[in-house]
Design an enzyme around this catalytic site. Structure first.
Site, PDB file in Angstrom:
ATOM      1  N   ASN A  30       0.867  -1.133   0.056  1.00 41.57           N
ATOM      2  CA  ASN A  30       0.131  -0.081   0.029  1.00 41.57           C
ATOM      3  C   ASN A  30       1.103   1.203   0.056  1.00 41.57           C
ATOM      4  O   ASN A  30       0.818   2.052   1.200  1.00 41.57           O
ATOM      5  CB  ASN A  30      -0.940  -0.063   1.110  1.00 41.57           C
ATOM      6  CG  ASN A  30      -2.087  -0.847   1.008  1.00 41.57           C
ATOM      7  OD1 ASN A  30      -2.733  -0.721  -0.212  1.00 41.57           O
ATOM      8  ND2 ASN A  30      -2.671  -1.297   1.972  1.00 41.57           N
ATOM      9  N   ILE A  39      -2.481  -2.433  -5.592  1.00 42.65           N
ATOM     10  CA  ILE A  39      -3.297  -3.514  -4.982  1.00 42.65           C
ATOM     11  C   ILE A  39      -4.305  -3.331  -4.398  1.00 42.65           C
ATOM     12  O   ILE A  39      -4.415  -2.128  -3.775  1.00 42.65           O
ATOM     13  CB  ILE A  39      -2.443  -4.563  -4.321  1.00 42.65           C
ATOM     14  CG1 ILE A  39      -1.457  -3.902  -3.501  1.00 42.65           C
ATOM     15  CG2 ILE A  39      -1.441  -5.204  -5.361  1.00 42.65           C
ATOM     16  CD1 ILE A  39      -1.866  -4.115  -1.890  1.00 42.65           C
ATOM     17  N   ARG A  55      -5.762   6.644  -7.719  1.00 44.79           N
ATOM     18  CA  ARG A  55      -7.398   6.311  -7.283  1.00 44.79           C
ATOM     19  C   ARG A  55      -7.324   5.805  -6.311  1.00 44.79           C
ATOM     20  O   ARG A  55      -8.372   5.967  -5.564  1.00 44.79           O
ATOM     21  CB  ARG A  55      -8.054   5.937  -8.892  1.00 44.79           C
ATOM     22  CG  ARG A  55      -9.560   6.085  -8.446  1.00 44.79           C
ATOM     23  CD  ARG A  55     -10.189   5.633  -9.768  1.00 44.79           C
ATOM     24  NE  ARG A  55     -10.225   4.275 -10.005  1.00 44.79           N
ATOM     25  CZ  ARG A  55     -11.257   3.805 -10.992  1.00 44.79           C
ATOM     26  NH1 ARG A  55     -12.099   4.662 -11.469  1.00 44.79           N
ATOM     27  NH2 ARG A  55     -10.989   2.536 -11.219  1.00 44.79           N
ATOM     28  N   LYS A  56      -6.737   4.334  -6.273  1.00 48.53           N
ATOM     29  CA  LYS A  56      -6.655   3.448  -5.031  1.00 48.53           C
ATOM     30  C   LYS A  56      -6.369   4.191  -3.910  1.00 48.53           C
ATOM     31  O   LYS A  56      -7.056   4.229  -2.959  1.00 48.53           O
ATOM     32  CB  LYS A  56      -5.840   2.345  -5.611  1.00 48.53           C
ATOM     33  CG  LYS A  56      -6.331   1.067  -4.509  1.00 48.53           C
ATOM     34  CD  LYS A  56      -5.433   1.021  -3.477  1.00 48.53           C
ATOM     35  CE  LYS A  56      -5.643   0.084  -2.551  1.00 48.53           C
ATOM     36  NZ  LYS A  56      -4.483  -0.134  -1.422  1.00 48.53           N
ATOM     37  N   LEU A  57      -5.057   4.747  -3.799  1.00 44.60           N
ATOM     38  CA  LEU A  57      -4.535   5.171  -2.602  1.00 44.60           C
ATOM     39  C   LEU A  57      -5.360   6.427  -2.134  1.00 44.60           C
ATOM     40  O   LEU A  57      -5.603   6.571  -0.887  1.00 44.60           O
ATOM     41  CB  LEU A  57      -3.086   5.657  -2.864  1.00 44.60           C
ATOM     42  CG  LEU A  57      -2.352   6.115  -1.567  1.00 44.60           C
ATOM     43  CD1 LEU A  57      -2.362   5.147  -0.785  1.00 44.60           C
ATOM     44  CD2 LEU A  57      -0.923   6.866  -1.945  1.00 44.60           C
TER      45      LEU A  57
END
Length: 354
Positions: A90, A127, A181-183
């Site tokens: 992450n 991820i 976008r995920k973070l």
């Protein structure tokens, strides 16, 4: 870790239970080997020297500790096709970070770097899968969220080689939009719920999000990060709104029983310059956009001190105690007085220290 490796060596299988809205699905994992590099380093080096792929999910702060043995394995390779290395952490650019440690002169001789790329290719990834706190007596068995997303940059293999064949990976040429976008959505929302939840005495993430005010605050924070994502990466507003709603639904799942302290752990890393709060807030502030909700999240993260079982929360408390507010902002958040966000975070730290 020694105990886990020993258990794996003494067991022929373990289970991975996927938890989703539709219920639970139990998968049994077999056909594996477990080697402890502390006691059998030569065996690990041999495995890496002959492997096709090395992945890791150890936490960004542990990458420097696993780099030396990976470097030795890479240096021992004779295969015509390079090893593929993908760090599943992450953090933005985690594989680049790992590669930096591997190529450090302490781990790889400088005269071996010229043709290093013949032996290994490094690919960053994004991820996304929630692994909640595990049952204390679960042993090797693990519970995880059923949803997952794994996006990997395929450019390091081009044009000489094909990327490795890995089921369920989405291969892309530009990873940055997916990582950010995920973070700035999943991790920002998850951590916001955790820090506000901890501050207000909630045990689980879903309990925090059942609080209407916390739910609104998380939505407000993600509205700010969404504004950045849409403007920066060309993702449509409707697509990003759908993504946000999906994420909040996921982390609100009561079956995960995700403990707020687990999600909030390591506040120093999560308050750092490129992470889930300061990263988007700094960019938004430079653009002259609102960061009110993100500043609230930053304040709650600074309040996450001396939490049992979390070393970084104790370190944060010490830093706040031993440094003036300006030094704290510089040391913890990586901001300087030239950053537009600096004065806002400075006020927060002064408030927390008061």
């Amino acid at each position: 870790m020694d105990s886990i490796i020993e258990q794996l060596q003494n067991s022929k299988s373990y289970t991975v239970t996927e938890i989703g809205p539709e219920g639970e699905k139990v998968n049994t994992v077999t056909n594996y080997r477990a080697i402890n590099s502390k006691h059998n380093e030569a065996d690990v080096i041999k495995e890496i020297a002959n492997a096709d792929l090395v992945t890791c999910a150890v936490g960004p702060n542990i990458l420097k500790f696993i780099a030396p043995v990976i470097a030795k394995g890479i240096d021992s390779r004779t295969a015509s096709k390079p090893l593929s290395v993908i760090a599943c952490e992450n953090a933005i650019g985690a594989t680049d970070t790992l590669a930096g440690f591997i190529k450090d002169p302490k781990n790889t001789a400088e005269d071996r770097l010229a043709d290093h790329s013949k032996r290994v290719r490094y690919a960053n990834s994004a991820i996304d899968r929630i692994v909640p706190a595990q049952d204390p007596n679960a042993g090797l068995n693990v519970k995880i969220e059923s949803f997952f997303d794994w996006v990997v940059d395929q450019s390091p293999w081009k044009p000489d080689f094909e990327h490795p064949k890995i089921e369920a990976v989405k291969w892309v040429d530009d990873l940055v939009p997916y990582i950010e976008r995920k973070l700035f959505t999943v991790n920002t929302g998850h951590a916001a719920a955790a820090y506000y939840g901890h501050n207000r005495g909630k045990k689980f993430i879903h309990s925090a999000l059942e609080d209407h005010e916390i739910h609104r605050i998380v939505h407000d924070a993600l509205a700010e990060t969404s504004h950045l994502i849409v403007k920066k990466h060309g993702i449509t507003e409707s697509e990003q709104k759908h993504y946000v709603n999906k994420i909040i639904k996921r982390i609100s799942n009561p079956h995960l029983e995700d403990v707020v302290e687990r999600v909030g752990r390591a506040p120093l890393r999560k308050l750092s310059r490129k992470e889930r709060f300061v990263g988007p807030a700094a960019e938004l502030c430079e653009r002259g956009d609102s960061v009110k909700a993100l500043l609230g999240c930053i304040e709650m993260a600074f309040q996450f001190q001396n939490v049992e079982g979390d070393e970084e929360s104790a370190q944060l408390a010490t830093i706040l105690k031993e440094n003036d507010a300006k030094a704290v902002v510089e040391k913890v958040c990586g901001l300087t007085e030239t950053d537009a966000l600096f004065r806002h975070v400075l006020k927060i730290v002064e408030k927390v220290k008061a």
